[in-house]
Design a protein around this motif. Structure first.
Motif, PDB file in Angstrom:
ATOM      1  N   SER A 181     -15.656 -25.972   6.408  1.00 36.10           N
ATOM      2  CA  SER A 181     -14.929 -24.696   6.538  1.00 36.10           C
ATOM      3  C   SER A 181     -13.590 -24.889   7.237  1.00 36.10           C
ATOM      4  O   SER A 181     -12.631 -24.171   6.955  1.00 36.10           O
ATOM      5  N   GLU A 182     -13.508 -25.856   8.124  1.00 40.21           N
ATOM      6  CA  GLU A 182     -12.251 -26.131   8.833  1.00 40.21           C
ATOM      7  C   GLU A 182     -11.178 -26.703   7.909  1.00 40.21           C
ATOM      8  O   GLU A 182      -9.999 -26.667   8.245  1.00 40.21           O
ATOM      9  N   TRP A 183     -11.569 -27.217   6.754  1.00 40.08           N
ATOM     10  CA  TRP A 183     -10.589 -27.732   5.798  1.00 40.08           C
ATOM     11  C   TRP A 183      -9.788 -26.606   5.152  1.00 40.08           C
ATOM     12  O   TRP A 183      -8.713 -26.840   4.626  1.00 40.08           O
ATOM     13  N   LYS A 184     -10.339 -25.381   5.154  1.00 40.37           N
ATOM     14  CA  LYS A 184      -9.677 -24.207   4.581  1.00 40.37           C
ATOM     15  C   LYS A 184      -9.200 -24.464   3.141  1.00 40.37           C
ATOM     16  O   LYS A 184      -8.065 -24.188   2.780  1.00 40.37           O
ATOM     17  N   LEU A 185     -10.101 -24.980   2.319  1.00 35.61           N
ATOM     18  CA  LEU A 185      -9.785 -25.267   0.924  1.00 35.61           C
ATOM     19  C   LEU A 185      -9.807 -23.993   0.093  1.00 35.61           C
ATOM     20  O   LEU A 185     -10.684 -23.142   0.265  1.00 35.61           O
ATOM     21  N   LEU A 186      -8.841 -23.895  -0.813  1.00 36.35           N
ATOM     22  CA  LEU A 186      -8.847 -22.781  -1.753  1.00 36.35           C
ATOM     23  C   LEU A 186     -10.039 -22.937  -2.683  1.00 36.35           C
ATOM     24  O   LEU A 186     -10.408 -24.050  -3.063  1.00 36.35           O
ATOM     25  N   GLU A 187     -10.634 -21.846  -3.067  1.00 34.46           N
ATOM     26  CA  GLU A 187     -11.757 -21.811  -3.996  1.00 34.46           C
ATOM     27  C   GLU A 187     -12.998 -22.540  -3.492  1.00 34.46           C
ATOM     28  O   GLU A 187     -13.853 -22.934  -4.282  1.00 34.46           O
ATOM     29  N   VAL A 188     -13.094 -22.751  -2.173  1.00 28.83           N
ATOM     30  CA  VAL A 188     -14.296 -23.332  -1.583  1.00 28.83           C
ATOM     31  C   VAL A 188     -14.710 -22.446  -0.416  1.00 28.83           C
ATOM     32  O   VAL A 188     -13.924 -22.202   0.494  1.00 28.83           O
ATOM     33  N   ARG A 189     -15.928 -21.962  -0.486  1.00 35.63           N
ATOM     34  CA  ARG A 189     -16.464 -21.161   0.611  1.00 35.63           C
ATOM     35  C   ARG A 189     -17.577 -21.959   1.271  1.00 35.63           C
ATOM     36  O   ARG A 189     -18.420 -22.534   0.572  1.00 35.63           O
ATOM     37  N   SER A 190     -17.570 -22.002   2.569  1.00 32.98           N
ATOM     38  CA  SER A 190     -18.566 -22.764   3.305  1.00 32.98           C
ATOM     39  C   SER A 190     -19.356 -21.826   4.209  1.00 32.98           C
ATOM     40  O   SER A 190     -18.791 -21.118   5.036  1.00 32.98           O
ATOM     41  N   LEU A 191     -20.678 -21.823   4.027  1.00 33.55           N
ATOM     42  CA  LEU A 191     -21.564 -20.983   4.828  1.00 33.55           C
ATOM     43  C   LEU A 191     -22.485 -21.846   5.665  1.00 33.55           C
ATOM     44  O   LEU A 191     -22.964 -22.883   5.193  1.00 33.55           O
ATOM     45  N   TYR A 192     -22.746 -21.436   6.886  1.00 37.33           N
ATOM     46  CA  TYR A 192     -23.756 -22.099   7.696  1.00 37.33           C
ATOM     47  C   TYR A 192     -24.804 -21.062   8.035  1.00 37.33           C
ATOM     48  O   TYR A 192     -24.535 -20.038   8.618  1.00 37.33           O
ATOM     49  N   GLN A 193     -26.032 -21.340   7.574  1.00 36.33           N
ATOM     50  CA  GLN A 193     -27.138 -20.398   7.639  1.00 36.33           C
ATOM     51  C   GLN A 193     -28.312 -21.014   8.404  1.00 36.33           C
ATOM     52  O   GLN A 193     -28.522 -22.217   8.332  1.00 36.33           O
ATOM     53  N   HIS A 194     -29.090 -20.181   9.052  1.00 37.19           N
ATOM     54  CA  HIS A 194     -30.303 -20.694   9.695  1.00 37.19           C
ATOM     55  C   HIS A 194     -31.376 -20.979   8.646  1.00 37.19           C
ATOM     56  O   HIS A 194     -32.205 -21.862   8.831  1.00 37.19           O
ATOM     57  N   GLN A 195     -31.337 -20.236   7.551  1.00 38.28           N
ATOM     58  CA  GLN A 195     -32.300 -20.441   6.478  1.00 38.28           C
ATOM     59  C   GLN A 195     -31.714 -19.929   5.165  1.00 38.28           C
ATOM     60  O   GLN A 195     -30.744 -19.190   5.160  1.00 38.28           O
ATOM     61  N   LEU A 196     -32.319 -20.346   4.069  1.00 32.27           N
ATOM     62  CA  LEU A 196     -31.912 -19.861   2.757  1.00 32.27           C
ATOM     63  C   LEU A 196     -32.627 -18.542   2.504  1.00 32.27           C
ATOM     64  O   LEU A 196     -33.855 -18.494   2.539  1.00 32.27           O
ATOM     65  N   THR A 197     -31.875 -17.488   2.246  1.00 32.17           N
ATOM     66  CA  THR A 197     -32.453 -16.166   2.033  1.00 32.17           C
ATOM     67  C   THR A 197     -32.146 -15.681   0.614  1.00 32.17           C
ATOM     68  O   THR A 197     -31.188 -16.139  -0.018  1.00 32.17           O
ATOM     69  N   PRO A 198     -32.929 -14.738   0.101  1.00 30.33           N
ATOM     70  CA  PRO A 198     -32.710 -14.237  -1.261  1.00 30.33           C
ATOM     71  C   PRO A 198     -31.307 -13.663  -1.474  1.00 30.33           C
ATOM     72  O   PRO A 198     -30.780 -13.729  -2.584  1.00 30.33           O
ATOM     73  N   GLU A 199     -30.701 -13.133  -0.429  1.00 30.46           N
ATOM     74  CA  GLU A 199     -29.359 -12.544  -0.557  1.00 30.46           C
ATOM     75  C   GLU A 199     -28.317 -13.562  -1.018  1.00 30.46           C
ATOM     76  O   GLU A 199     -27.296 -13.196  -1.598  1.00 30.46           O
ATOM     77  N   LEU A 200     -28.572 -14.836  -0.797  1.00 35.05           N
ATOM     78  CA  LEU A 200     -27.629 -15.878  -1.221  1.00 35.05           C
ATOM     79  C   LEU A 200     -27.541 -15.999  -2.739  1.00 35.05           C
ATOM     80  O   LEU A 200     -26.577 -16.560  -3.259  1.00 35.05           O
ATOM     81  N   ALA A 201     -28.518 -15.460  -3.455  1.00 32.97           N
ATOM     82  CA  ALA A 201     -28.477 -15.516  -4.929  1.00 32.97           C
ATOM     83  C   ALA A 201     -27.218 -14.843  -5.457  1.00 32.97           C
ATOM     84  O   ALA A 201     -26.598 -15.333  -6.413  1.00 32.97           O
TER      85      ALA A 201
END
Length: 155
Positions: A28-48
Protein backbone atom coordinates in the motif's frame (compact mmCIF):
# COMPACT_ATOMS: atom_id res chain seq x y z
CA UNK A 1 -12.38 -0.22 -11.35
CA UNK A 2 -9.10 -1.22 -9.72
CA UNK A 3 -7.02 -3.63 -11.76
CA UNK A 4 -5.46 -5.59 -8.91
CA UNK A 5 -6.36 -6.33 -5.31
CA UNK A 6 -3.80 -7.39 -2.73
CA UNK A 7 -5.28 -8.96 0.42
CA UNK A 8 -2.94 -9.69 3.30
CA UNK A 9 -4.62 -11.35 6.24
CA UNK A 10 -3.82 -12.60 9.73
CA UNK A 11 -3.42 -11.33 13.28
CA UNK A 12 -0.72 -8.88 14.25
CA UNK A 13 -1.18 -9.99 17.88
CA UNK A 14 -0.08 -13.57 17.18
CA UNK A 15 3.51 -13.10 16.13
CA UNK A 16 4.18 -14.42 12.65
CA UNK A 17 0.46 -14.66 11.88
CA UNK A 18 0.77 -10.94 11.03
CA UNK A 19 2.94 -11.64 7.97
CA UNK A 20 0.12 -11.07 5.47
CA UNK A 21 -0.79 -7.76 7.08
CA UNK A 22 2.80 -6.58 6.91
CA UNK A 23 3.18 -7.45 3.21
CA UNK A 24 -0.10 -5.71 2.32
CA UNK A 25 0.96 -2.59 4.25
CA UNK A 26 4.26 -2.47 2.37
CA UNK A 27 2.45 -2.76 -0.97
CA UNK A 28 0.00 0.00 0.00
CA UNK A 29 2.94 2.34 0.63
CA UNK A 30 3.92 2.00 -3.04
CA UNK A 31 0.73 3.93 -3.96
CA UNK A 32 0.42 2.16 -7.31
CA UNK A 33 -2.33 3.16 -9.69
CA UNK A 34 -4.92 0.44 -10.25
CA UNK A 35 -3.65 -1.56 -7.24
CA UNK A 36 -5.59 -1.66 -4.00
CA UNK A 37 -4.01 -3.23 -0.96
CA UNK A 38 -6.10 -4.42 1.99
CA UNK A 39 -4.93 -5.79 5.31
CA UNK A 40 -7.60 -7.86 7.02
CA UNK A 41 -7.75 -9.94 10.17
CA UNK A 42 -9.71 -12.55 8.25
CA UNK A 43 -11.32 -13.20 4.88
CA UNK A 44 -14.99 -12.24 5.06
CA UNK A 45 -17.86 -12.68 2.57
CA UNK A 46 -17.97 -8.91 2.00
CA UNK A 47 -14.66 -9.18 0.12
CA UNK A 48 -16.49 -10.95 -2.73
CA UNK A 49 -17.81 -7.56 -3.92
CA UNK A 50 -14.25 -6.20 -4.00
CA UNK A 51 -12.97 -9.24 -5.88
CA UNK A 52 -15.68 -8.94 -8.53
CA UNK A 53 -14.24 -5.56 -9.53
CA UNK A 54 -10.66 -6.62 -10.28
CA UNK A 55 -8.80 -8.71 -12.83
CA UNK A 56 -6.06 -9.92 -10.48
CA UNK A 57 -6.17 -10.85 -6.80
CA UNK A 58 -3.20 -11.78 -4.65
CA UNK A 59 -3.79 -13.27 -1.21
CA UNK A 60 -0.95 -13.29 1.33
CA UNK A 61 -1.02 -15.41 4.47
CA UNK A 62 1.37 -16.91 6.99
CA UNK A 63 1.88 -20.66 7.24
CA UNK A 64 3.54 -22.65 9.96
CA UNK A 65 6.94 -23.79 8.80
CA UNK A 66 7.60 -27.46 9.38
CA UNK A 67 10.32 -28.48 6.94
CA UNK A 68 10.03 -25.73 4.36
CA UNK A 69 11.38 -22.27 4.94
CA UNK A 70 10.49 -20.94 1.50
CA UNK A 71 7.73 -18.67 0.30
CA UNK A 72 5.21 -20.57 -1.81
CA UNK A 73 3.28 -18.96 -4.67
CA UNK A 74 0.27 -20.86 -6.01
CA UNK A 75 -2.23 -19.96 -8.73
CA UNK A 76 -5.68 -20.64 -7.34
CA UNK A 77 -9.18 -21.12 -8.69
CA UNK A 78 -12.54 -21.17 -6.96
CA UNK A 79 -13.32 -24.11 -4.72
CA UNK A 80 -15.88 -26.59 -6.01
CA UNK A 81 -18.18 -25.75 -3.12
CA UNK A 82 -19.16 -22.74 -1.08
CA UNK A 83 -19.14 -23.14 2.67
CA UNK A 84 -21.06 -20.21 4.08
CA UNK A 85 -19.52 -19.03 7.34
CA UNK A 86 -18.86 -15.69 8.94
CA UNK A 87 -15.31 -15.77 7.57
CA UNK A 88 -13.14 -17.90 5.32
CA UNK A 89 -9.65 -19.25 5.92
CA UNK A 90 -9.21 -20.39 2.34
CA UNK A 91 -9.34 -17.78 -0.44
CA UNK A 92 -10.59 -20.40 -2.92
CA UNK A 93 -13.92 -20.47 -1.07
CA UNK A 94 -14.08 -16.67 -1.27
CA UNK A 95 -13.47 -16.90 -5.02
CA UNK A 96 -16.34 -19.40 -5.26
CA UNK A 97 -18.62 -16.96 -3.48
CA UNK A 98 -17.51 -14.18 -5.83
CA UNK A 99 -18.35 -16.33 -8.86
CA UNK A 100 -21.72 -17.38 -7.41
CA UNK A 101 -22.78 -13.83 -6.55
CA UNK A 102 -21.27 -11.84 -9.43
CA UNK A 103 -20.73 -14.47 -12.14
CA UNK A 104 -17.07 -13.53 -12.37
CA UNK A 105 -13.89 -13.64 -10.36
CA UNK A 106 -10.31 -12.55 -10.93
CA UNK A 107 -7.23 -14.49 -11.79
CA UNK A 108 -5.84 -15.26 -8.34
CA UNK A 109 -2.64 -16.20 -6.55
CA UNK A 110 -2.03 -17.36 -2.98
CA UNK A 111 1.31 -16.48 -1.41
CA UNK A 112 2.10 -18.52 1.70
CA UNK A 113 4.93 -17.17 3.84
CA UNK A 114 6.57 -19.41 6.45
CA UNK A 115 6.56 -18.41 10.07
CA UNK A 116 7.88 -20.06 13.20
CA UNK A 117 6.35 -18.20 16.15
CA UNK A 118 2.56 -17.83 16.41
CA UNK A 119 2.38 -17.10 20.14
CA UNK A 120 0.67 -14.04 21.60
CA UNK A 121 3.10 -11.22 20.82
CA UNK A 122 3.35 -8.27 18.47
CA UNK A 123 6.71 -8.97 16.84
CA UNK A 124 7.88 -11.12 13.95
CA UNK A 125 10.51 -13.87 13.93
CA UNK A 126 13.64 -13.62 11.76
CA UNK A 127 12.13 -16.31 9.49
CA UNK A 128 9.00 -14.19 9.01
CA UNK A 129 11.00 -11.03 8.29
CA UNK A 130 12.99 -12.86 5.61
CA UNK A 131 9.79 -14.32 4.15
CA UNK A 132 8.18 -10.89 3.98
CA UNK A 133 11.03 -9.62 1.82
CA UNK A 134 10.58 -12.56 -0.56
CA UNK A 135 6.78 -12.22 -0.60
CA UNK A 136 7.07 -8.53 -1.53
CA UNK A 137 9.33 -9.52 -4.45
CA UNK A 138 6.80 -12.13 -5.54
CA UNK A 139 3.93 -9.61 -5.44
CA UNK A 140 6.02 -7.18 -7.46
CA UNK A 141 6.68 -9.91 -10.07
CA UNK A 142 3.01 -10.90 -10.28
CA UNK A 143 1.95 -7.27 -10.73
CA UNK A 144 4.61 -6.76 -13.42
CA UNK A 145 3.42 -9.85 -15.31
CA UNK A 146 -0.24 -8.89 -15.00
CA UNK A 147 -2.16 -9.65 -18.16
CA UNK A 148 -5.78 -10.20 -19.06
CA UNK A 149 -6.84 -13.20 -16.99
CA UNK A 150 -6.68 -16.50 -18.81
CA UNK A 151 -6.88 -18.89 -15.90
CA UNK A 152 -9.42 -17.03 -13.76
CA UNK A 153 -13.18 -17.34 -13.90
CA UNK A 154 -15.10 -16.39 -16.98
CA UNK A 155 -17.33 -13.36 -17.05
Amino acid sequence: MVGSLIIGYGSSLRGDDGIGLEVAQIISEWKLLEVRSLYQHQLTPELAAELALVDLAIFIDACQSIDKNTVEVHPIKPSSSIEFRSHFGDPRILLSLTKALFNRCPQAWWILVPGSDFELKDCLSPLAKQGIKEAVKQVKNLLAERTVPKSGCTK
